[in-house]
Design an enzyme around this catalytic site. Sequence first.
Site, mmCIF file in Angstrom:
data_model
loop_
_atom_site.group_PDB
_atom_site.id
_atom_site.type_symbol
_atom_site.label_atom_id
_atom_site.label_comp_id
_atom_site.label_asym_id
_atom_site.label_seq_id
_atom_site.Cartn_x
_atom_site.Cartn_y
_atom_site.Cartn_z
ATOM 1 N N LEU A 1 -0.315 -0.126 -4.344
ATOM 2 C CA LEU A 1 0.482 0.882 -5.043
ATOM 3 C C LEU A 1 1.842 0.321 -5.418
ATOM 4 O O LEU A 1 2.615 0.979 -6.099
ATOM 5 C CB LEU A 1 0.674 2.130 -4.160
ATOM 6 C CG LEU A 1 -0.563 2.997 -3.915
ATOM 7 C CD1 LEU A 1 -0.197 4.191 -3.039
ATOM 8 C CD2 LEU A 1 -1.169 3.483 -5.225
ATOM 9 N N ILE B 1 1.099 6.810 0.272
ATOM 10 C CA ILE B 1 0.364 5.830 1.067
ATOM 11 C C ILE B 1 -1.078 5.755 0.598
ATOM 12 O O ILE B 1 -1.749 6.776 0.438
ATOM 13 C CB ILE B 1 0.396 6.197 2.564
ATOM 14 C CG1 ILE B 1 1.844 6.234 3.075
ATOM 15 C CG2 ILE B 1 -0.422 5.206 3.378
ATOM 16 C CD1 ILE B 1 1.969 6.751 4.497
ATOM 17 N N CYS B 2 -1.545 4.548 0.374
ATOM 18 C CA CYS B 2 -2.933 4.332 -0.012
ATOM 19 C C CYS B 2 -3.662 3.647 1.133
ATOM 20 O O CYS B 2 -3.362 2.505 1.478
ATOM 21 C CB CYS B 2 -3.013 3.482 -1.281
ATOM 22 S SG CYS B 2 -4.703 3.147 -1.825
ATOM 23 N N VAL B 3 -4.612 4.348 1.733
ATOM 24 C CA VAL B 3 -5.416 3.780 2.815
ATOM 25 C C VAL B 3 -6.806 4.408 2.722
ATOM 26 O O VAL B 3 -6.951 5.594 2.421
ATOM 27 C CB VAL B 3 -4.754 4.049 4.193
ATOM 28 C CG1 VAL B 3 -4.639 5.528 4.482
ATOM 29 C CG2 VAL B 3 -5.491 3.335 5.301
ATOM 30 N N ASN C 1 0.800 -1.222 0.000
ATOM 31 C CA ASN C 1 0.000 0.000 0.000
ATOM 32 C C ASN C 1 0.831 1.269 0.000
ATOM 33 O O ASN C 1 0.302 2.357 0.252
ATOM 34 C CB ASN C 1 -0.944 0.002 1.208
ATOM 35 C CG ASN C 1 -1.787 -1.252 1.274
ATOM 36 O OD1 ASN C 1 -1.690 -2.007 2.237
ATOM 37 N ND2 ASN C 1 -2.584 -1.524 0.244
#
EC number: 2.3.2.23
Length: 215
Positions: free
Chosen positions: A127, A92-94, A85
Amino acid sequence: MSSENLPPDVIKRVVKELKELNSSTLEGITLLPCEEDITNIEAVVTGPAGTPYEGGYFKARLILSSDFPRSPPKANFITKIFHPNVSKKGEICVNTLKKDWTEDLGLKHILLTIKCLLIVPNAESSLNEDASRLLLENYDDYCKHAKLFTSIHASKPIIDSNNNNENSTTTPTTTTTATTPSTNTASISSPVKKKTETTNSTTTKVQPKKSLKRL
């Protein structure tokens, strides 16, 4: 972006949250406040025990936009990390910073969410395709790669003077030496979620014991 671009009520809210974070203790999270610009927030996340990031110190950054809190801050890791992620540029992908964002979510919640991401990565919000593939197909190999990145890039504790130079980091004022995480992955179970960094430090530099192969 300067904090002057934020409305007074938002500045008051952010300052209050930062003071609360400074006075409280968040396990595994150390705030690096910047008095000159409260829209640029940095913190060090300690790799959680029982994960391939254990023993690592990862500097993260939150950037507040001019329309915060209507829009979520942008988050990225400054310290290199092998994680599905987190992009190779550190983005950062959240979900908390995307579709699940609400105005009442605070900085504490965001930092805790980022820490939790190191415990339970989400292969679907990927990602980093290489990390995501290994996480799903070969968890032991995923752990080996993540531990190698941690030992090379995140094994030294971090204290920052909070200027904007990303490379300006020093070791904390303790005599404790950072240790390289163990490469034994047998005791780590896969946390895959589907569907859904007083005295100066020693001068000895830690050198990686082996080169990182290009993934």
